[in-house]
Motif scaffolding. Structure first.
Motif, PDB file in Angstrom:
ATOM      1  N   ASP A   1      -4.762   7.879  -1.062  1.00 31.90           N
ATOM      2  CA  ASP A   1      -4.893   6.591  -1.760  1.00 31.90           C
ATOM      3  C   ASP A   1      -6.218   6.431  -2.498  1.00 31.90           C
ATOM      4  O   ASP A   1      -6.331   5.566  -3.367  1.00 31.90           O
ATOM      5  CB  ASP A   1      -4.744   5.429  -0.756  1.00 31.90           C
ATOM      6  CG  ASP A   1      -3.303   5.099  -0.441  1.00 31.90           C
ATOM      7  OD1 ASP A   1      -2.412   5.847  -0.885  1.00 31.90           O
ATOM      8  OD2 ASP A   1      -3.059   4.094   0.264  1.00 31.90           O
TER       9      ASP A   1
ATOM     10  N   SER B   1      -3.140  11.119   4.932  1.00 34.48           N
ATOM     11  CA  SER B   1      -3.740  12.194   4.127  1.00 34.48           C
ATOM     12  C   SER B   1      -4.581  13.114   4.998  1.00 34.48           C
ATOM     13  O   SER B   1      -4.452  14.343   4.924  1.00 34.48           O
ATOM     14  CB  SER B   1      -4.649  11.630   3.039  1.00 34.48           C
ATOM     15  OG  SER B   1      -3.945  10.779   2.200  1.00 34.48           O
TER      16      SER B   1
ATOM     17  N   LYS C   1       1.994   4.960   8.191  1.00 36.84           N
ATOM     18  CA  LYS C   1       1.744   3.629   7.616  1.00 36.84           C
ATOM     19  C   LYS C   1       3.009   2.956   7.075  1.00 36.84           C
ATOM     20  O   LYS C   1       3.182   1.751   7.246  1.00 36.84           O
ATOM     21  CB  LYS C   1       0.670   3.719   6.525  1.00 36.84           C
ATOM     22  CG  LYS C   1       0.181   2.356   6.097  1.00 36.84           C
ATOM     23  CD  LYS C   1      -0.856   2.416   5.005  1.00 36.84           C
ATOM     24  CE  LYS C   1      -2.179   2.949   5.491  1.00 36.84           C
ATOM     25  NZ  LYS C   1      -3.263   2.628   4.512  1.00 36.84           N
TER      26      LYS C   1
ATOM     27  N   ALA D   1     -13.495   5.750  10.254  1.00 40.26           N
ATOM     28  CA  ALA D   1     -14.053   4.431  10.578  1.00 40.26           C
ATOM     29  C   ALA D   1     -13.196   3.714  11.618  1.00 40.26           C
ATOM     30  O   ALA D   1     -13.655   2.758  12.237  1.00 40.26           O
ATOM     31  CB  ALA D   1     -14.138   3.591   9.306  1.00 40.26           C
ATOM     32  N   ASP D   2     -11.946   4.192  11.807  1.00 37.60           N
ATOM     33  CA  ASP D   2     -11.075   3.473  12.747  1.00 37.60           C
ATOM     34  C   ASP D   2     -10.948   4.230  14.070  1.00 37.60           C
ATOM     35  O   ASP D   2     -11.762   5.104  14.375  1.00 37.60           O
ATOM     36  CB  ASP D   2      -9.717   3.171  12.093  1.00 37.60           C
ATOM     37  CG  ASP D   2      -8.954   4.421  11.702  1.00 37.60           C
ATOM     38  OD1 ASP D   2      -9.096   5.459  12.384  1.00 37.60           O
ATOM     39  OD2 ASP D   2      -8.194   4.368  10.702  1.00 37.60           O
TER      40      ASP D   2
ATOM     41  N   LYS E   1      11.682  -0.530   1.298  1.00 36.53           N
ATOM     42  CA  LYS E   1      12.293  -0.827   2.604  1.00 36.53           C
ATOM     43  C   LYS E   1      12.650  -2.314   2.702  1.00 36.53           C
ATOM     44  O   LYS E   1      12.079  -3.070   3.469  1.00 36.53           O
ATOM     45  CB  LYS E   1      11.339  -0.396   3.725  1.00 36.53           C
ATOM     46  CG  LYS E   1      11.053   1.124   3.674  1.00 36.53           C
ATOM     47  CD  LYS E   1      10.240   1.628   4.840  1.00 36.53           C
ATOM     48  CE  LYS E   1       8.853   1.076   4.936  1.00 36.53           C
ATOM     49  NZ  LYS E   1       7.974   1.363   3.799  1.00 36.53           N
TER      50      LYS E   1
ATOM     51  N   VAL F   1       3.414   8.294  -0.107  1.00 34.37           N
ATOM     52  CA  VAL F   1       3.336   9.428   0.811  1.00 34.37           C
ATOM     53  C   VAL F   1       3.668  10.765   0.138  1.00 34.37           C
ATOM     54  O   VAL F   1       2.987  11.766   0.385  1.00 34.37           O
ATOM     55  CB  VAL F   1       4.272   9.187   2.028  1.00 34.37           C
ATOM     56  CG1 VAL F   1       4.298  10.395   2.930  1.00 34.37           C
ATOM     57  CG2 VAL F   1       3.819   7.953   2.803  1.00 34.37           C
TER      58      VAL F   1
ATOM     59  N   VAL G   1     -18.762   6.404   7.211  1.00 34.31           N
ATOM     60  CA  VAL G   1     -19.591   7.140   6.260  1.00 34.31           C
ATOM     61  C   VAL G   1     -20.284   6.134   5.349  1.00 34.31           C
ATOM     62  O   VAL G   1     -19.653   5.198   4.851  1.00 34.31           O
ATOM     63  CB  VAL G   1     -18.706   8.104   5.436  1.00 34.31           C
ATOM     64  CG1 VAL G   1     -19.505   8.750   4.310  1.00 34.31           C
ATOM     65  CG2 VAL G   1     -18.100   9.158   6.349  1.00 34.31           C
TER      66      VAL G   1
HETATM   67  P1  FAD Z   1      -5.317   5.479   4.834  1.00 38.70           P
HETATM   68  O1  FAD Z   1      -4.129   5.550   5.689  1.00 38.70           O
HETATM   69  O2  FAD Z   1      -5.763   4.137   4.385  1.00 38.70           O
HETATM   70  O3  FAD Z   1      -6.494   6.192   5.623  1.00 38.70           O
HETATM   71  C1  FAD Z   1      -7.838   6.027   5.284  1.00 38.70           C
HETATM   72  C2  FAD Z   1      -8.701   6.554   6.400  1.00 38.70           C
HETATM   73  O4  FAD Z   1     -10.071   6.593   5.954  1.00 38.70           O
HETATM   74  C3  FAD Z   1      -8.698   5.698   7.657  1.00 38.70           C
HETATM   75  O5  FAD Z   1      -8.745   6.558   8.776  1.00 38.70           O
HETATM   76  C4  FAD Z   1     -10.003   4.902   7.532  1.00 38.70           C
HETATM   77  O6  FAD Z   1     -10.530   4.487   8.768  1.00 38.70           O
HETATM   78  C5  FAD Z   1     -10.902   5.962   6.914  1.00 38.70           C
HETATM   79  N1  FAD Z   1     -12.087   5.429   6.213  1.00 38.70           N
HETATM   80  C6  FAD Z   1     -12.140   4.553   5.192  1.00 38.70           C
HETATM   81  N2  FAD Z   1     -13.407   4.352   4.798  1.00 38.70           N
HETATM   82  C7  FAD Z   1     -14.179   5.124   5.593  1.00 38.70           C
HETATM   83  C8  FAD Z   1     -15.574   5.361   5.694  1.00 38.70           C
HETATM   84  N3  FAD Z   1     -16.469   4.783   4.868  1.00 38.70           N
HETATM   85  N4  FAD Z   1     -16.025   6.196   6.662  1.00 38.70           N
HETATM   86  C9  FAD Z   1     -15.164   6.810   7.499  1.00 38.70           C
HETATM   87  N5  FAD Z   1     -13.822   6.640   7.436  1.00 38.70           N
HETATM   88  C10 FAD Z   1     -13.340   5.813   6.496  1.00 38.70           C
HETATM   89  N6  FAD Z   1       4.324   4.857   0.820  1.00 38.70           N
HETATM   90  C11 FAD Z   1       5.517   5.482   0.659  1.00 38.70           C
HETATM   91  O7  FAD Z   1       5.567   6.560   0.052  1.00 38.70           O
HETATM   92  N7  FAD Z   1       6.669   4.953   1.172  1.00 38.70           N
HETATM   93  C12 FAD Z   1       6.671   3.777   1.850  1.00 38.70           C
HETATM   94  O8  FAD Z   1       7.736   3.321   2.295  1.00 38.70           O
HETATM   95  C13 FAD Z   1       5.430   3.086   2.037  1.00 38.70           C
HETATM   96  N8  FAD Z   1       5.381   1.936   2.740  1.00 38.70           N
HETATM   97  C14 FAD Z   1       4.178   1.324   2.937  1.00 38.70           C
HETATM   98  C15 FAD Z   1       4.140   0.160   3.691  1.00 38.70           C
HETATM   99  C16 FAD Z   1       2.944  -0.489   3.901  1.00 38.70           C
HETATM  100  C17 FAD Z   1       2.913  -1.752   4.713  1.00 38.70           C
HETATM  101  C18 FAD Z   1       1.739   0.030   3.348  1.00 38.70           C
HETATM  102  C19 FAD Z   1       0.425  -0.688   3.567  1.00 38.70           C
HETATM  103  C20 FAD Z   1       1.766   1.202   2.608  1.00 38.70           C
HETATM  104  C21 FAD Z   1       2.980   1.863   2.395  1.00 38.70           C
HETATM  105  N9  FAD Z   1       3.046   3.053   1.677  1.00 38.70           N
HETATM  106  C22 FAD Z   1       4.247   3.679   1.503  1.00 38.70           C
HETATM  107  C23 FAD Z   1       1.822   3.714   1.162  1.00 38.70           C
HETATM  108  C24 FAD Z   1       1.378   4.856   2.083  1.00 38.70           C
HETATM  109  O9  FAD Z   1       1.523   4.463   3.421  1.00 38.70           O
HETATM  110  C25 FAD Z   1      -0.064   5.238   1.767  1.00 38.70           C
HETATM  111  O10 FAD Z   1      -0.072   5.773   0.447  1.00 38.70           O
HETATM  112  C26 FAD Z   1      -0.669   6.273   2.715  1.00 38.70           C
HETATM  113  O11 FAD Z   1      -0.428   5.955   4.064  1.00 38.70           O
HETATM  114  C27 FAD Z   1      -2.174   6.398   2.453  1.00 38.70           C
HETATM  115  O12 FAD Z   1      -2.755   7.282   3.367  1.00 38.70           O
HETATM  116  P2  FAD Z   1      -4.295   7.694   3.267  1.00 38.70           P
HETATM  117  O13 FAD Z   1      -4.521   8.635   4.403  1.00 38.70           O
HETATM  118  O14 FAD Z   1      -4.625   8.156   1.896  1.00 38.70           O
HETATM  119  O15 FAD Z   1      -5.133   6.343   3.489  1.00 38.70           O
END
Ligand code: FAD
Length: 384
Positions: A277, A15, A45, A37-38, A320, A289, A83
């Motif tokens: 998410d 995101s 993902k 945080a990472d 998958k 995604v 944060v």
């Molecule tokens: P995240 O990738 O979780 O990123 C969150 C970010 O926020 C990270 O950088 C973290 O460090 C940071 N963060 C959190 N808390 C804090 C804080 N307090 N301070 C600072 N930073 C913070 N979706 C599909 O559509 N198709 C698929 O085939 C699919 N396969 C998947 C397979 C697996 C194994 C998993 C786990 C998920 C899958 N998904 C799939 C879901 C999809 O990958 C996720 O919906 C998407 O990657 C979420 O992205 P995001 O950036 O919202 O969250």
């Protein structure tokens, strides 16, 4: 003062980085600060549950080093920066003792894995995989181990079961449901996926739960509620995710299942937005995604001055499990209708039809999976 403050994006998952990319397509210069945080490494993902099949470890799945991402996107990235709060009145993000002023703030901080509280003395053998760092830790801990017990038979549990089997591991799946992927797949499609995973050698223990995990030699023994005892080298917990809402709620933002935003991704506080998410967009919590990509495109425009609402089209989910290719487009939860099933062995075509005969959702497995694109065109978009 606030005019000069940057747009701050919290999170460097799909995101956060998708949004930064969309912003830079339209505006090369506005200051953007990303806080994570990472370690900030860019990765996809969904690929985490394909690593063994593709022969890729954590390094192999990484797509961009943090410095390279910062340069490519012309943004600053603060890594290992957690944060701890938001002062929405002052337009400041709080990181422990530090405060960072923002002009606009985007929460893209994802979802937490749900952790079960289990009895036993082997908690350190229980892993979850929700980011690349988790994946690295899991693979390192697995070492020469060959047996993995997976708690949870949802999408992620089933994908890892298939992937670990492809990597030559012994895999046992334990879950309280009577079927795999309950709530996502209709029964016929779920049985087909389970059947093909069993043909691949995955063991299933459904309708029960893990009660204890105890050390045994270099591995663990798992005691199930039905009295069975299993042995494994590691346990992978895949029992679900929960959008991160605590900090948002503490800051006074409206939250429900996720951080509540409207179709312009606006939270209840001025200049604070959420996507991915962690967000509940117009009532939808979709941890996939396609929705976050649609949100990134709309939100970039809004942040740059052209308020834009996201419009979700049809959102099919590809599962998958290569042993049984599967795609599903769940019908709306309140939809009236029933499933019509056509089946040839483990190839299933299930259509959810309204009383008037309209297709409102589908699930296809095996040789029917190739019909997913055509079927997606028949299903009405989420935002009609
Ligand atoms: P995240 O990738 O979780 O990123 C969150 C970010 O926020 C990270 O950088 C973290 O460090 C940071 N963060 C959190 N808390 C804090 C804080 N307090 N301070 C600072 N930073 C913070 N979706 C599909 O559509 N198709 C698929 O085939 C699919 N396969 C998947 C397979 C697996 C194994 C998993 C786990 C998920 C899958 N998904 C799939 C879901 C999809 O990958 C996720 O919906 C998407 O990657 C979420 O992205 P995001 O950036 O919202 O969250």
């Amino acid at each position: 003062m606030t005019e000069q403050a940057p747009i701050i994006i919290v999170g460097t998952g799909l995101s956060g980085y998708s949004l930064a990319r969309e912003i830079r397509k339209q505006d090369k210069e506005s200051p953007v600060l990303m806080v994570t945080a990472d370690d900030g490494v860019s990765y996809s993902k969904p690929m985490l549950s394909t690593g063994f099949t593709k022969g890729k470890d954590a390094d192999g799945l990484a797509q961009g080093a943090t410095d390279a991402m910062a340069e490519q996107l012309n943004v600053r990235i603060r890594t290992f920066a957690t944060v701890t709060g938001i002062d929405t009145d002052a337009h400041e993000l709080i990181l422990g003792d530090e405060r960072l002023a923002y002009s606009k703030l985007v929460l893209a901080w994802g979802a937490d894995v749900i952790r079960l509280s289990l009895d036993g003395d082997a908690q350190e053998h229980v892993f979850s995989i929700n980011d690349l760092m988790d994946y690295r830790a899991f693979r390192e801990a697995l070492g020469e181990g060959k047996r993995v017990a997976i708690m949870g038979a949802g999408l992620i549990g089933c994908e890892f079961a298939n992937d670990l089997r492809n990597g030559g591991y012994d895999v046992e799946v334990i879950a309280p449901s009577e079927e795999v992927m309950p709530g996502l797949l209709p029964e016929a499609a779920a049985s087909a996926v389970q059947q093909e995973l069993e043909n691949l050698g995955v063991g299933f223990h459904l309708g029960t739960v893990v009660e204890r995990v105890d050390r045994q030699g270099n591995g663990v023994s798992l005691t199930l509620a039905n009295g069975e005892v299993l042995e494994a080298d590691l346990v992978l917990s895949a029992v679900g995710l929960r959008p991160r809402t605590d900090l948002a709620r503490a800051a006074g933002l409206e939250t429900s299942r996720g951080i509540v935003v409207n179709r312009a991704l606006e939270t209840s506080a001025p200049d604070v937005y959420a996507l991915g998410d962690c967000a509940e967009v117009d009532g939808h919590v979709l941890l996939y995604v396609l929705p976050l990509m649609a949100c990134s495109r709309a939100l970039a425009k809004t942040l740059l001055g052209e308020r834009t609402e996201v419009s979700y089209g049809t959102m099919p989910v590809m599962i998958k499990t290569p042993c049984c290719p599967t795609a599903v487009c769940p019908p709306p939860s309140e939809a009236e209708g029933s499933w019509e099933v056509e089946q040839d062995g483990t190839s299933v075509k299930a259509l959810f039809k309204s009383p008037g005969g309209d297709v409102l959702g589908f699930a296809v497995t095996g040789s029917f999976a190739m019909e997913k694109q055509a079927l997606s065109k028949e299903v009405p978009p989420i935002h009609g």
